[in-house]
Design a protein around this motif. Structure first.
Motif, PDB file in Angstrom:
ATOM      1  N   GLY A   1      33.779  34.960   8.323  1.00  0.00           N
ATOM      2  CA  GLY A   1      33.538  35.715   7.109  1.00  0.00           C
ATOM      3  C   GLY A   1      33.950  37.155   7.299  1.00  0.00           C
ATOM      4  N   THR A   2      33.416  38.041   6.477  1.00  0.00           N
ATOM      5  CA  THR A   2      33.857  39.427   6.443  1.00  0.00           C
ATOM      6  C   THR A   2      32.746  40.386   6.854  1.00  0.00           C
ATOM      7  N   ARG A   3      33.143  41.631   7.094  1.00  0.00           N
ATOM      8  CA  ARG A   3      32.163  42.664   7.421  1.00  0.00           C
ATOM      9  C   ARG A   3      31.190  42.868   6.265  1.00  0.00           C
ATOM     10  N   GLU A   4      31.696  42.846   5.031  1.00  0.00           N
ATOM     11  CA  GLU A   4      30.826  43.021   3.870  1.00  0.00           C
ATOM     12  C   GLU A   4      29.762  41.936   3.821  1.00  0.00           C
ATOM     13  N   GLU A   5      30.165  40.698   4.095  1.00  0.00           N
ATOM     14  CA  GLU A   5      29.216  39.592   4.060  1.00  0.00           C
ATOM     15  C   GLU A   5      28.185  39.718   5.178  1.00  0.00           C
ATOM     16  N   ALA A   6      28.603  40.171   6.354  1.00  0.00           N
ATOM     17  CA  ALA A   6      27.660  40.374   7.453  1.00  0.00           C
ATOM     18  C   ALA A   6      26.598  41.403   7.066  1.00  0.00           C
ATOM     19  N   GLU A   7      27.007  42.487   6.452  1.00  0.00           N
ATOM     20  CA  GLU A   7      26.056  43.519   6.053  1.00  0.00           C
ATOM     21  C   GLU A   7      25.065  43.003   5.017  1.00  0.00           C
ATOM     22  N   GLN A   8      25.554  42.209   4.062  1.00  0.00           N
ATOM     23  CA  GLN A   8      24.659  41.654   3.047  1.00  0.00           C
ATOM     24  C   GLN A   8      23.642  40.711   3.681  1.00  0.00           C
ATOM     25  N   LEU A   9      24.089  39.877   4.619  1.00  0.00           N
ATOM     26  CA  LEU A   9      23.181  38.945   5.280  1.00  0.00           C
ATOM     27  C   LEU A   9      22.104  39.684   6.063  1.00  0.00           C
ATOM     28  N   VAL A  10      22.490  40.721   6.773  1.00  0.00           N
ATOM     29  CA  VAL A  10      21.499  41.502   7.527  1.00  0.00           C
ATOM     30  C   VAL A  10      20.483  42.119   6.575  1.00  0.00           C
ATOM     31  N   ALA A  11      20.940  42.590   5.426  1.00  0.00           N
ATOM     32  CA  ALA A  11      20.017  43.154   4.438  1.00  0.00           C
ATOM     33  C   ALA A  11      19.016  42.107   3.981  1.00  0.00           C
ATOM     34  N   TRP A  12      19.455  40.867   3.765  1.00  0.00           N
ATOM     35  CA  TRP A  12      18.544  39.801   3.352  1.00  0.00           C
ATOM     36  C   TRP A  12      17.601  39.403   4.479  1.00  0.00           C
TER      37      TRP A  12
END
Length: 396
Positions: free
Chosen positions: A320-331
């Motif tokens: 996946g992407t860096r953006e998706e990693a950041e969103q997952l960590v936020a969740w």
């Protein structure tokens, strides 16, 4: 390099992959040189690393892309990056004990989770040549790992044990999320999730609910209650293949599936497509299939006329992407994503963990994690297999 009072030893224990083959290619050594963090990196003392199916597939060389009989690792950048010996293990949780030049020493002591990708560039929205820690660079089946500081995310949540945090690692959760973003899964859509009891499957169920989609899980019926507790609308047994599509439609009240998240492939691919194209009259979007695995077989036979006449969109997903990693960590930080931890094994018992993973029974749900022997009492023993009375490990 900055350090706290923690003394980093010159050597460490690690499980080394010495070549393609069976579990005999995994050798436990206690005299492996401890990595040193370079500029922009942090040194993490590993407390838990989740096991993924890609560990086994890379070890066995099950990533052919040209000749189906090839024994090889994947090499999306054109040049193979899996060299031996290699320390596997992508989903790493632990604590920063030292930092390289350019990294704030205030980060020492932070507990966190690794974004496992080795990115080819700084783009945040795309990742065309995926590689990862545990494949193209040493991973977390060891006592220490050096990784980019900006890819080791601080997750202080005290209610999450380190083993639980590792079970939410990016290899499963980011793959799951990218399957959904590639297919543009929207709120209200019916999503069929194959392989629903594994790490990616359980992540997909939760992620569907977060975005408002309705997940239908394909799994054994004795896992139904646990999967429904995660958010599955219903659980459909693979069962008798000629009746599979009818059983899916019976479960959905006759409404077609909008998108399929496929981890199986093989003979199921055609059936998954059938669940989406039974009724095109009332559709609001194209039928979509995201595939990120081939546990049911690497070859599928289908009629391309069915694909293009019904306008089925197919998305191959890897990482996946860096953006998706950041969103997952936020969740994860917000508590919207929950761990599904099956059991923990000592790192030195990785052979036993591999055998258990391959021969896992009907009670298996979620993830297995490996804990360094020196960390076992604190981070592994409460989740040992013998302490598990259910498929989803209860928190101590």
């Amino acid at each position: 390099m900055a350090e706290t009072t923690h003394t980093v030893p010159n050597t460490m224990a690690a499980m080394l992959l010495t070549g393609h083959g069976g579990i005999e290619k995994l050798e436990y050594h206690q005299d492996v040189a401890t990595p040193q963090p370079k500029a922009g990196e942090v040194l993490v003392q590993v407390t838990a690393t989740a096991k993924n199916n890609t560990d086994r597939k890379a070890r066995e060389g099950l990533y052919p892309t040209k000749d189906k009989g090839d024994v090889t690792s994947f090499a999306m950048g054109g040049t193979p990056t899996l060299t031996f010996p290699r320390i596997q293990g992508a989903d790493v949780a632990g604590r920063i004990v030292a930092v390289g030049d350019g990294v704030d020493a205030e980060r020492i002591g932070q507990r966190g989770l690794l974004d496992f990708n080795i990115y080819a560039d700084e783009r945040r929205d795309i990742n065309l040549t995926p590689d990862y820690y545990g494949h193209g660079a040493d991973g977390g089946f060891a006592e220490y790992i050096a990784v980019p500081a900006d890819q080791f995310y601080h997750v202080p949540n005290p209610e999450l044990h380190d083993a639980e945090l590792a079970s939410m690692g990016m290899c499963s959760y980011q793959t799951a999320y990218h399957m959904m973003t590639a297919a543009k899964v929207n709120a209200g859509e019916r999503v069929l999730v194959s392989g629903a009891s594994g790490g990616v499957g359980t992540a997909l169920i939760q992620l569907c609910r977060i975005v408002g989609a309705i997940p239908y899980a394909v799994s054994q019926l004795d896992k139904a209650e646990a999967l429904k507790a995660l958010g599955a609308e219903a659980v459909i047994d693979r069962g008798d293949l000629p009746t599979f599509v009818d059983r899916v439609l019976e479960t959905t009240g006759g409404k077609p599936i909008d998108a399929v998240m496929d981890l199986v492939g093989g003979e199921m691919t055609n059936l998954f497509i059938d669940t989406m194209i039974v009724d095109m009259q009332g559709r609001k979007s194209y039928p979509r299939l995201s595939i990120a695995g081939a546990s049911g077989g690497n070859l599928s036979e289908m009629m391309w006329t069915r694909v293009y006449l019904y306008q089925v969109q197919i998305f191959g997903v890897s990482h996946g992407t860096r953006e998706e990693a950041e969103q997952l960590v936020a969740w994860i930080r917000s508590g919207e994503l929950k761990p599904v931890l099956h059991a923990a094994f000592k790192l030195s018992d990785l052979h036993a963990a591999e055998r258990y993973f391959v021969n896992r029974g009907s009670n298996y749900l979620g993830k297995i994690v490996l804990v360094p022997d020196a960390q076992w009492a604190s981070h592994g023993a409460p989740f040992a297999l013998e302490n598990s009375s259910s498929a989803v490990q209860e928190r101590p």
